[in-house]
Design a protein around this motif. Structure first.
Motif: not given
Length: 88
Positions: A61-66, A73-74
């Protein structure tokens, strides 16, 4: 089971493909079985690490904040492995 696989959507005939544009993004592309569509599944607890045969990047996962903000998350090919549970 561990091994090298091409991940496909049997309904549409599309495969999980490591994009040649940046060797990081994942796209759905017609199944052809080349190296950029081959994924090595390695045991990881109850799941699997999924590693690109093309560049050695792991699905992660690229962005766990998403996950907390916009709800998504992407998934990309990156250097940090993630353990995935699979249903077949």
């Amino acid at each position: 089971e561990q091994g090298l696989y091409t991940v496909t959507d049997v309904r549409w005939g599309m495969a999980l493909d490591l994009s040649g544009a940046d060797s990081r993004s994942l796209i759905a592309f017609g199944a052809h079985g080349w190296e950029n569509q081959q994924w090595e599944f390695q045991s990881c607890g109850a799941g699997f690490l999924i590693k690109s045969a093309s560049n050695g990047g792991f699905l992660t996962l690229e962005d766990l904040q998403g996950l907390h903000g916009s709800g998504g998350a992407e998934v990309v090919a990156g250097q940090f492995p993630t353990c995935w549970e699979m249903e077949i």
